[in-house]
Scaffold this motif. Structure first.
Motif, PDB file in Angstrom:
ATOM      1  N   ILE A  16       0.834  -1.208   0.000  1.00 47.42           N
ATOM      2  CA  ILE A  16       0.000   0.000   0.000  1.00 47.42           C
ATOM      3  C   ILE A  16       0.866   1.254   0.000  1.00 47.42           C
ATOM      4  CG2 ILE A  16      -1.644   1.343   1.373  1.00 47.42           C
ATOM      5  CD1 ILE A  16      -2.750  -1.416   2.349  1.00 47.42           C
ATOM      6  N   GLY A  17       1.873   1.292   0.875  1.00 53.77           N
ATOM      7  CA  GLY A  17       2.737   2.466   0.955  1.00 53.77           C
ATOM      8  C   GLY A  17       3.528   2.704  -0.313  1.00 53.77           C
ATOM      9  N   VAL A  18       4.092   1.622  -0.859  1.00 49.92           N
ATOM     10  CA  VAL A  18       4.896   1.752  -2.077  1.00 49.92           C
ATOM     11  C   VAL A  18       4.023   2.144  -3.260  1.00 49.92           C
ATOM     12  CG1 VAL A  18       6.280   0.461  -3.760  1.00 49.92           C
ATOM     13  CG2 VAL A  18       6.741   0.212  -1.311  1.00 49.92           C
ATOM     14  N   ALA A  19       2.848   1.534  -3.369  1.00 51.67           N
ATOM     15  CA  ALA A  19       1.944   1.866  -4.486  1.00 51.67           C
ATOM     16  C   ALA A  19       1.516   3.331  -4.429  1.00 51.67           C
ATOM     17  CB  ALA A  19       0.718   0.957  -4.457  1.00 51.67           C
ATOM     18  N   THR A  20       1.264   3.827  -3.235  1.00 49.18           N
ATOM     19  CA  THR A  20       0.867   5.233  -3.080  1.00 49.18           C
ATOM     20  C   THR A  20       2.007   6.170  -3.481  1.00 49.18           C
ATOM     21  OG1 THR A  20      -0.642   4.649  -1.265  1.00 49.18           O
ATOM     22  CG2 THR A  20       0.042   6.960  -1.434  1.00 49.18           C
ATOM     23  N   ALA A  21       3.210   5.848  -3.018  1.00 49.95           N
ATOM     24  CA  ALA A  21       4.375   6.671  -3.371  1.00 49.95           C
ATOM     25  C   ALA A  21       4.606   6.671  -4.883  1.00 49.95           C
ATOM     26  CB  ALA A  21       5.619   6.149  -2.650  1.00 49.95           C
ATOM     27  N   LYS A  22       4.481   5.510  -5.500  1.00 49.37           N
ATOM     28  CA  LYS A  22       4.701   5.399  -6.944  1.00 49.37           C
ATOM     29  C   LYS A  22       3.648   6.196  -7.718  1.00 49.37           C
ATOM     30  CE  LYS A  22       5.526   1.132  -8.455  1.00 49.37           C
ATOM     31  NZ  LYS A  22       6.834   0.990  -9.132  1.00 49.37           N
ATOM     32  N   ALA A  23       2.404   6.149  -7.251  1.00 50.48           N
ATOM     33  CA  ALA A  23       1.330   6.869  -7.949  1.00 50.48           C
ATOM     34  C   ALA A  23       1.562   8.380  -7.892  1.00 50.48           C
ATOM     35  CB  ALA A  23      -0.017   6.516  -7.323  1.00 50.48           C
ATOM     36  N   ILE A  24       1.925   8.890  -6.718  1.00 50.55           N
ATOM     37  CA  ILE A  24       2.166  10.330  -6.588  1.00 50.55           C
ATOM     38  C   ILE A  24       3.393  10.745  -7.396  1.00 50.55           C
ATOM     39  CG2 ILE A  24       2.694  12.200  -4.973  1.00 50.55           C
ATOM     40  CD1 ILE A  24       1.180  10.613  -2.827  1.00 50.55           C
ATOM     41  N   ALA A  25       4.458   9.929  -7.328  1.00 52.08           N
ATOM     42  CA  ALA A  25       5.683  10.246  -8.071  1.00 52.08           C
ATOM     43  C   ALA A  25       5.430  10.227  -9.577  1.00 52.08           C
ATOM     44  CB  ALA A  25       6.784   9.254  -7.714  1.00 52.08           C
ATOM     45  N   HIS A  26       4.608   9.283 -10.029  1.00 52.62           N
ATOM     46  CA  HIS A  26       4.287   9.195 -11.456  1.00 52.62           C
ATOM     47  C   HIS A  26       3.499  10.431 -11.900  1.00 52.62           C
ATOM     48  CE1 HIS A  26       3.218   7.518 -15.325  1.00 52.62           C
ATOM     49  NE2 HIS A  26       1.924   7.634 -15.052  1.00 52.62           N
ATOM     50  N   ALA A  27       2.515  10.817 -11.095  1.00 51.65           N
ATOM     51  CA  ALA A  27       1.692  11.984 -11.446  1.00 51.65           C
ATOM     52  C   ALA A  27       2.511  13.265 -11.454  1.00 51.65           C
ATOM     53  CB  ALA A  27       0.529  12.101 -10.458  1.00 51.65           C
ATOM     54  N   ARG A  28       3.485  13.361 -10.548  1.00 51.54           N
ATOM     55  CA  ARG A  28       4.297  14.577 -10.432  1.00 51.54           C
ATOM     56  C   ARG A  28       5.583  14.502 -11.261  1.00 51.54           C
ATOM     57  NH1 ARG A  28       5.077  18.370  -9.958  1.00 51.54           N
ATOM     58  NH2 ARG A  28       6.457  18.883  -8.211  1.00 51.54           N
ATOM     59  N   ASN A  29       5.915  13.292 -11.757  1.00 52.43           N
ATOM     60  CA  ASN A  29       7.168  13.074 -12.486  1.00 52.43           C
ATOM     61  C   ASN A  29       8.382  13.464 -11.622  1.00 52.43           C
ATOM     62  OD1 ASN A  29       8.771  12.291 -14.667  1.00 52.43           O
ATOM     63  ND2 ASN A  29       8.813  14.360 -15.529  1.00 52.43           N
ATOM     64  N   ILE A  30       8.383  12.939 -10.389  1.00 53.62           N
ATOM     65  CA  ILE A  30       9.481  13.215  -9.463  1.00 53.62           C
ATOM     66  C   ILE A  30      10.099  11.905  -8.990  1.00 53.62           C
ATOM     67  CG2 ILE A  30       8.572  15.422  -8.641  1.00 53.62           C
ATOM     68  CD1 ILE A  30       7.395  13.985  -6.229  1.00 53.62           C
ATOM     69  N   HIS A  31      11.261  11.999  -8.376  1.00 47.53           N
ATOM     70  CA  HIS A  31      11.982  10.814  -7.931  1.00 47.53           C
ATOM     71  C   HIS A  31      11.499  10.330  -6.559  1.00 47.53           C
ATOM     72  CE1 HIS A  31      15.144  12.126 -10.914  1.00 47.53           C
ATOM     73  NE2 HIS A  31      15.037  10.826 -11.165  1.00 47.53           N
ATOM     74  N   ILE A  32      11.878   9.086  -6.263  1.00 43.62           N
ATOM     75  CA  ILE A  32      11.611   8.468  -4.963  1.00 43.62           C
ATOM     76  C   ILE A  32      12.934   8.050  -4.340  1.00 43.62           C
ATOM     77  CG2 ILE A  32      10.535   6.529  -3.756  1.00 43.62           C
ATOM     78  CD1 ILE A  32       8.406   6.439  -5.920  1.00 43.62           C
ATOM     79  N   ALA A  33      13.081   8.314  -3.048  1.00 45.01           N
ATOM     80  CA  ALA A  33      14.223   7.800  -2.282  1.00 45.01           C
ATOM     81  C   ALA A  33      13.696   6.684  -1.390  1.00 45.01           C
ATOM     82  CB  ALA A  33      14.863   8.904  -1.452  1.00 45.01           C
ATOM     83  N   VAL A  34      14.252   5.498  -1.533  1.00 40.73           N
ATOM     84  CA  VAL A  34      13.748   4.364  -0.760  1.00 40.73           C
ATOM     85  C   VAL A  34      14.539   4.225   0.544  1.00 40.73           C
ATOM     86  CG1 VAL A  34      12.961   3.188  -2.831  1.00 40.73           C
ATOM     87  CG2 VAL A  34      15.212   2.654  -1.919  1.00 40.73           C
ATOM     88  N   VAL A  35      13.807   3.881   1.595  1.00 35.77           N
ATOM     89  CA  VAL A  35      14.383   3.742   2.928  1.00 35.77           C
ATOM     90  C   VAL A  35      13.914   2.415   3.498  1.00 35.77           C
ATOM     91  CG1 VAL A  35      14.409   4.707   5.260  1.00 35.77           C
ATOM     92  CG2 VAL A  35      14.325   6.248   3.273  1.00 35.77           C
ATOM     93  N   ASN A  36      14.803   1.648   4.124  1.00 32.56           N
ATOM     94  CA  ASN A  36      14.321   0.419   4.739  1.00 32.56           C
ATOM     95  C   ASN A  36      13.798   0.708   6.139  1.00 32.56           C
ATOM     96  OD1 ASN A  36      16.075  -0.747   7.001  1.00 32.56           O
ATOM     97  ND2 ASN A  36      17.659  -0.413   5.437  1.00 32.56           N
ATOM     98  N   SER A  37      12.855  -0.097   6.574  1.00 29.45           N
ATOM     99  CA  SER A  37      12.137   0.176   7.816  1.00 29.45           C
ATOM    100  C   SER A  37      13.030   0.118   9.040  1.00 29.45           C
ATOM    101  CB  SER A  37      10.976  -0.809   7.976  1.00 29.45           C
ATOM    102  OG  SER A  37      11.433  -2.139   7.827  1.00 29.45           O
ATOM    103  N   LEU A  38      14.085  -0.679   9.008  1.00 30.12           N
ATOM    104  CA  LEU A  38      14.961  -0.813  10.168  1.00 30.12           C
ATOM    105  C   LEU A  38      15.878   0.401  10.314  1.00 30.12           C
ATOM    106  CD1 LEU A  38      15.675  -4.592   9.634  1.00 30.12           C
ATOM    107  CD2 LEU A  38      14.353  -3.607  11.512  1.00 30.12           C
ATOM    108  N   GLU A  39      16.405   0.899   9.192  1.00 26.49           N
ATOM    109  CA  GLU A  39      17.248   2.102   9.288  1.00 26.49           C
ATOM    110  C   GLU A  39      16.422   3.312   9.688  1.00 26.49           C
ATOM    111  OE1 GLU A  39      19.099   3.707   5.729  1.00 26.49           O
ATOM    112  OE2 GLU A  39      17.467   2.951   4.457  1.00 26.49           O
ATOM    113  N   SER A  40      15.161   3.348   9.251  1.00 26.60           N
ATOM    114  CA  SER A  40      14.290   4.450   9.630  1.00 26.60           C
ATOM    115  C   SER A  40      14.035   4.445  11.135  1.00 26.60           C
ATOM    116  CB  SER A  40      12.963   4.356   8.873  1.00 26.60           C
ATOM    117  OG  SER A  40      12.091   5.382   9.257  1.00 26.60           O
ATOM    118  N   LEU A  41      13.782   3.271  11.700  1.00 29.41           N
ATOM    119  CA  LEU A  41      13.597   3.160  13.138  1.00 29.41           C
ATOM    120  C   LEU A  41      14.874   3.561  13.874  1.00 29.41           C
ATOM    121  CD1 LEU A  41      11.585  -0.168  13.428  1.00 29.41           C
ATOM    122  CD2 LEU A  41      10.852   2.040  14.328  1.00 29.41           C
ATOM    123  N   ALA A  42      16.009   3.055  13.409  1.00 31.57           N
ATOM    124  CA  ALA A  42      17.283   3.361  14.066  1.00 31.57           C
ATOM    125  C   ALA A  42      17.562   4.857  14.054  1.00 31.57           C
ATOM    126  CB  ALA A  42      18.419   2.597  13.391  1.00 31.57           C
TER     127      ALA A  42
END
Length: 238
Positions: free
Chosen positions: A74-100
């Protein structure tokens, strides 16, 4: 630069907007994994509260996992949809590094743990070196008892955080060399996703939305059960 951060890797649904180094909005709900119903209304409400629109977003940071298989999709699909509509990049983050990253003032070992079911957790160990978060082992799936044995052998203090801390608190309370992160820092925060995304953007570590996929590590329980069912059917058919 305005960055939208999204993390639905656990029971927590969290979104944030950061304008360069300034956090201007963060919305977090820790109540049931109904991200398909809650995520877009959360984003819409945050846009309204911050008086911006999706057209103002320059970069999206999204947590790709490991974690809840449905939540990640759900989260990835939402990010991809917004990025596609805006023609902007995505920076991916893993959940463990985000928590840390939540524990950016910690001087010890940071060990986030996320429920992987069947008494197992997704985990990795991190430390801060020269103001940079560094992983000191690989992301893996471990039995919680195996991880506890590893922690017992360490001489440093180990900071534990993540949703699995509460799930396994009875076992973790017996450890002398741990520090449980406070509730304000223990669970996922999209503001951490935004900050990590901004750092990755400055290094050129961004992706086209077509190239962004969830990070599962292993097969889902449903897939495992389906394969076991096919195997049994094959054996019975011999």
């Amino acid at each position: 630069m305005k960055i939208l951060g999204i993390d639905t890797s656990s029971e927590v649904a969290t979104v944030a907007i950061m304008d360069d180094d300034k956090l201007i909005g963060e919305y977090t709900i820790n109540h049931k994994k109904t991200h398909s119903q809650k995520l877009m209304p959360m984003i819409d409400e945050m846009f309204k509260s911050c008086e911006i629109t999706p057209n103002d977003i320059d970069l999206i940071g999204v947590c790709i996992g490991p974690g809840s298989f449905t939540g990640l999709r759900i989260g990835v699909a939402t990010a991809k949809a917004i990025a596609h509509a805006r023609n902007i990049h995505i920076a991916v983050v893993n959940s463990l590094e985000s928590l840390a990253f939540n524990m950016n003032l910690s001087k010890g070992i940071i060990c986030p743990i996320i429920d992987a079911q069947r008494n197992q957790v997704y985990t990795c160990k991190y430390s801060w070196e020269n103001n940079t978060l560094v992983s000191i082992d690989n992301i893996s799936v471990k039995n919680i008892d195996e991880l506890i044995d590893e922690i017992k052998e360490r001489y440093e203090e180990v900071v534990l955080l993540g949703e699995a801390v509460d799930l396994h608190k009875d076992k973790l309370n017996d450890l002398d060399n741990i520090y449980i992160a406070p509730n304000s820092h223990k669970l996922a925060r999209a503001s951490s996703v935004c900050e990590l995304a901004f750092e990755k953007y400055k290094k050129g570590d961004v992706k086209n939305h077509y190239d962004v996929v969830p990070y599962y590590i292993r097969k889902s329980q449903a897939e495992v059960q389906y394969e076991e069912k096919l195997k049994r059917m094959g054996e019975n058919g011999k």
